[in-house]
Design a protein around this motif. Structure first.
Motif, PDB file in Angstrom:
ATOM      1  N   LYS A 199       0.826  -1.207   0.000  1.00 45.46           N
ATOM      2  CA  LYS A 199       0.000   0.000   0.000  1.00 45.46           C
ATOM      3  C   LYS A 199       0.863   1.261   0.000  1.00 45.46           C
ATOM      4  CE  LYS A 199      -4.205  -1.923   2.066  1.00 45.46           C
ATOM      5  NZ  LYS A 199      -5.137  -1.893   3.220  1.00 45.46           N
ATOM      6  N   SER A 200       1.989   1.204   0.685  1.00 51.16           N
ATOM      7  CA  SER A 200       2.907   2.353   0.701  1.00 51.16           C
ATOM      8  C   SER A 200       3.498   2.588  -0.682  1.00 51.16           C
ATOM      9  CB  SER A 200       4.033   2.119   1.712  1.00 51.16           C
ATOM     10  OG  SER A 200       3.534   2.091   3.031  1.00 51.16           O
TER      11      SER A 200
ATOM     12  N   ALA B 295       0.781   4.003  -2.946  1.00 51.47           N
ATOM     13  CA  ALA B 295       0.442   5.388  -2.606  1.00 51.47           C
ATOM     14  C   ALA B 295       1.380   6.395  -3.284  1.00 51.47           C
ATOM     15  CB  ALA B 295       0.495   5.576  -1.091  1.00 51.47           C
ATOM     16  N   LYS B 296       2.551   5.942  -3.681  1.00 52.86           N
ATOM     17  CA  LYS B 296       3.510   6.828  -4.350  1.00 52.86           C
ATOM     18  C   LYS B 296       3.063   7.174  -5.767  1.00 52.86           C
ATOM     19  CE  LYS B 296       7.511   4.966  -1.842  1.00 52.86           C
ATOM     20  NZ  LYS B 296       8.782   4.215  -1.971  1.00 52.86           N
TER      21      LYS B 296
ATOM     22  N   GLY C  15      -3.764   3.656  -8.167  1.00 57.70           N
ATOM     23  CA  GLY C  15      -3.062   3.241  -6.957  1.00 57.70           C
ATOM     24  C   GLY C  15      -3.900   2.441  -5.982  1.00 57.70           C
ATOM     25  N   THR C  16      -5.150   2.126  -6.366  1.00 59.78           N
ATOM     26  CA  THR C  16      -6.004   1.316  -5.494  1.00 59.78           C
ATOM     27  C   THR C  16      -5.515  -0.130  -5.489  1.00 59.78           C
ATOM     28  OG1 THR C  16      -7.930   2.687  -6.000  1.00 59.78           O
ATOM     29  CG2 THR C  16      -8.365   0.508  -5.067  1.00 59.78           C
TER      30      THR C  16
END
Length: 211
Positions: free
Chosen positions: A7-8, A11-12, A53-54
Motif C-alpha cells: 500500500k505504501s 500510494a507513491k 493506486g487502489t
C-alpha cells in the motif's frame, strides 16, 4: 513483503521506478515495462493494483505470476534476474510485486522474430530506446576512460550547445554537415566520456553539456 508495504508503494503513484497493472493481460506488452525498469534504475511492477493506486488485488494471483514469469523468461534477452512477492488480500485475491534490479547486463531487449526492441523509463512511462540510448547503456556496463580527438565537428557541437543549451542528433548532423551515423557515434562517445548528458524522450532524445 507485507500488505502495508504494498500500500505504501501504491500510494507513491506510478513513476520512474514503479508501474501498476490490474492484471497480466497481454504479457508480451507488460514485459516492456520490466525491460524499461531493468535498463533505467530498477523498480517494482505491481500486478493487482489499479492505475489510480487502489490495491484491489486480482483473483488467482498465482496464475498471473505464472503468465508473467513465462513471458519474462521467453521474451527478454539477455536473461533477467528478479524477485517476486505474493501478498494475499483474501483467500482468492492477491497482489504480486515483481522487484526488478538495475541490471548489470543492460540493455535488455524484447525479441520478436528478427526484431529487437529495447525500452527505458521516462518519468512514469516506458518508451522505446533510441540507438544512442542503446549504445550508452552498453557502454555503462563496463565504464572505461574514453579518449577522443577534439576536432571541428566537436567544436561545432560545443558552440551550438553553448548557444542553445541542448541539441538533438538530427540537429547536430545538419549543423555539422555529417551523416547521422557519425553524429550519433560522436554524441555517444561524448556521453561515455562524461562530457555530455543524454535525455531520452518519447519522440527524439536531446543532449546537454554535463553539469
Amino acid at each position: 513483503m507485507t500488505l502495508q508495504e504494498v500500500k505504501s508503494l501504491a500510494a507513491k503513484g506510478e513513476g520512474l521506478r514503479i508501474e501498476f497493472k490490474k492484471k497480466a493481460a497481454y504479457p508480451e506488452k507488460i514485459v516492456r515495462e520490466v525491460i524499461a525498469l531493468a535498463n533505467t534504475e530498477g523498480g517494482d511492477l505491481l500486478i493487482g493494483v489499479d492505475d489510480d493506486g487502489t490495491v484491489s488485488g486480482q483473483r488467482f494471483i498465482e496464475e498471473e505470476i505464472f503468465v508473467m514469469e513465462k513471458a519474462i523468461r521467453e521474451l527478454i534477452f539477455p536473461a533477467l534476474s528478479f524477485e517476486v512477492f505474493t501478498i494475499k488480500l483474501t483467500e482468492k485475491k492477491g497482489v504480486a510485486v515483481f522487484r526488478i534490479p538495475l541490471s548489470p547486463d543492460r540493455p535488455h531487449y524484447l525479441k520478436t522474430g528478427d526484431k529487437k526492441q529495447s525500452f527505458i523509463r521516462v518519468a512514469d512511462r516506458s518508451v522505446q530506446a533510441s540507438r544512442e540510448v542503446w549504445e550508452v547503456l552498453k557502454k555503462s556496463r563496463t565504464p572505461e576512460d574514453v579518449v577522443f580527438t577534439y576536432g571541428k565537428k566537436e567544436e561545432v557541437l560545443m558552440k551550438a550547445l553553448g548557444e542553445k543549451g541542448k541539441i538533438t542528433m538530427k540537429e547536430y548532423s545538419k549543423l555539422a554537415g555529417i551523416p547521422f551515423f557519425l553524429a550519433s557515434k560522436t554524441l555517444v562517445r561524448l556521453v561515455a566520456a562524461n562530457v555530455l548528458t543524454i535525455h531520452p524522450q518519447e519522440t527524439e532524445d536531446f543532449f546537454t553539456i554535463k553539469d
